[in-house]
Enzyme design. Structure first.
Site, short mmCIF file in Angstrom:
data_model
loop_
_atom_site.label_atom_id
_atom_site.label_comp_id
_atom_site.label_asym_id
_atom_site.label_seq_id
_atom_site.Cartn_x
_atom_site.Cartn_y
_atom_site.Cartn_z
N HIS A 43 -3.07 55.65 -5.40
CA HIS A 43 -4.33 55.28 -4.37
C HIS A 43 -5.77 55.31 -5.17
O HIS A 43 -6.30 54.35 -4.68
CB HIS A 43 -4.17 56.15 -3.25
CG HIS A 43 -3.32 56.07 -2.43
ND1 HIS A 43 -3.08 54.86 -1.60
CD2 HIS A 43 -2.24 56.94 -1.85
CE1 HIS A 43 -1.87 54.96 -0.88
NE2 HIS A 43 -1.58 56.21 -0.85
N HIS A 55 1.98 59.03 -6.89
CA HIS A 55 1.56 58.35 -5.43
C HIS A 55 0.11 58.32 -5.36
O HIS A 55 -0.71 57.27 -4.89
CB HIS A 55 2.52 58.52 -4.23
CG HIS A 55 2.12 57.95 -3.09
ND1 HIS A 55 2.48 56.85 -2.82
CD2 HIS A 55 1.05 58.65 -2.28
CE1 HIS A 55 1.91 56.55 -1.46
NE2 HIS A 55 1.17 57.44 -1.24
N GLU A 56 -0.51 59.65 -5.10
CA GLU A 56 -1.86 59.94 -4.84
C GLU A 56 -2.90 59.47 -5.63
O GLU A 56 -3.67 58.97 -5.54
CB GLU A 56 -1.91 61.25 -4.70
CG GLU A 56 -1.51 61.99 -3.42
CD GLU A 56 -1.66 61.24 -2.13
OE1 GLU A 56 -2.57 60.65 -1.86
OE2 GLU A 56 -0.51 61.32 -1.40
N GLU A 65 0.35 51.75 0.67
CA GLU A 65 1.52 53.00 0.69
C GLU A 65 2.36 52.43 -0.47
O GLU A 65 2.85 53.30 -1.25
CB GLU A 65 1.86 53.35 2.00
CG GLU A 65 0.92 53.89 2.76
CD GLU A 65 0.34 55.41 2.26
OE1 GLU A 65 0.75 55.79 1.27
OE2 GLU A 65 -0.37 55.98 3.25
ZN ZN Z 1 -0.10 57.43 0.29
#
Ligand code: ZN
Length: 235
Positions: A116, A112-113, A171
């Site tokens: 981003h 997830h990071e 997100e």
């Molecule tokens: Zn996030």
């Protein structure tokens, strides 16, 4: 922006404009300095530490580069439940998160990071942090390019970066990026669901201040969205 009068850049409007026109190279330089400042401020787990050994094991099948820059994975020894990545490949996982989560779940969060960064969110987050930070005055001082920040400027910028919130759509996009990354690497995706279920349970006053546990969208909704993808993938 090369030949613009530096006086104009030192005004608020000029600073905001410059922040949004930072090049990838400038963002990487700022990220290098911010990451170093965070490493100074936090307790980085040494190479032989059990958390470092565990993280190194669990990221073996995870990306070794982020946006073309070598990924640098390190653990901060702290009870805080958090993780983040910067556009220069700096990826930091907090031991509090590792205590809470299984390897599959940590990989889901790391994916997830990385999402981003890959999706450009970290770049715009750094631009926003920069526009609000003490370091912005540097632009005028060095003629329109990002120069060497002082330790305190870099620390201030890093704090603003790490604590800034991503938007709801960012997100969700990063969650989907992680799901696709785990799929591509044939890694267990269920951890992405259970990681958010655990974060949902943690949500509350103690969870504030960590963007990972930001309440929009709620962690429970994110877990459900990942479960839905998992269900349709199995059909
Ligand atoms: Zn996030």
């Amino acid at each position: 922006m090369k030949n613009v009068d530096t006086g104009a850049l030192s005004t608020a409007g000029g600073t905001a404009y410059k922040a949004m026109s930072l090049t990838d190279g400038e963002i990487a330089t700022m990220s290098d300095q911010s990451c170093a400042a965070m490493d100074q401020k936090n307790q980085v787990a040494p190479a032989n530490n059990k958390y470092t050994v565990r993280l190194n094991n669990m990221i073996r099948q995870m990306p070794t580069t982020v946006n073309g820059r070598p990924a640098s994975y390190k653990v901060y020894l702290t009870e805080d439940v958090n993780a983040w990545a910067m556009a220069n490949g700096c990826i930091r996982v907090y031991s509090g998160l590792m205590d809470l989560m299984t390897d599959d779940e940590v990989r889901g969060v790391v994916g997830h990071e990385i999402g981003h960064v890959a999706l450009g969110h970290s770049k715009s987050r750094m631009q926003t942090a920069y526009a609000a930070s003490a370091a912005r005055a540097l632009v005028g001082a060095v003629g329109g390019t990002v120069g060497q920040m002082t330790q305190s400027q870099a620390g201030d910028l890093a704090e603003k970066f790490v604590n800034a919130q991503f938007s709801q759509s960012q997100e969700s996009a990063a969650d989907n990026y992680s799901f696709d990354l785990l799929t591509e690497r044939k890694l267990e995706r269920k951890g992405l669901v259970t990681a958010f279920e655990k974060l949902a349970k943690l949500s509350g006053p103690s969870a504030t201040g960590s963007s990972l546990m930001s309440s929009h969208p709620p962690s429970a909704a994110r877990a459900a969205a990942m479960q839905k993808r998992l269900d349709s993938a199995k059909k």
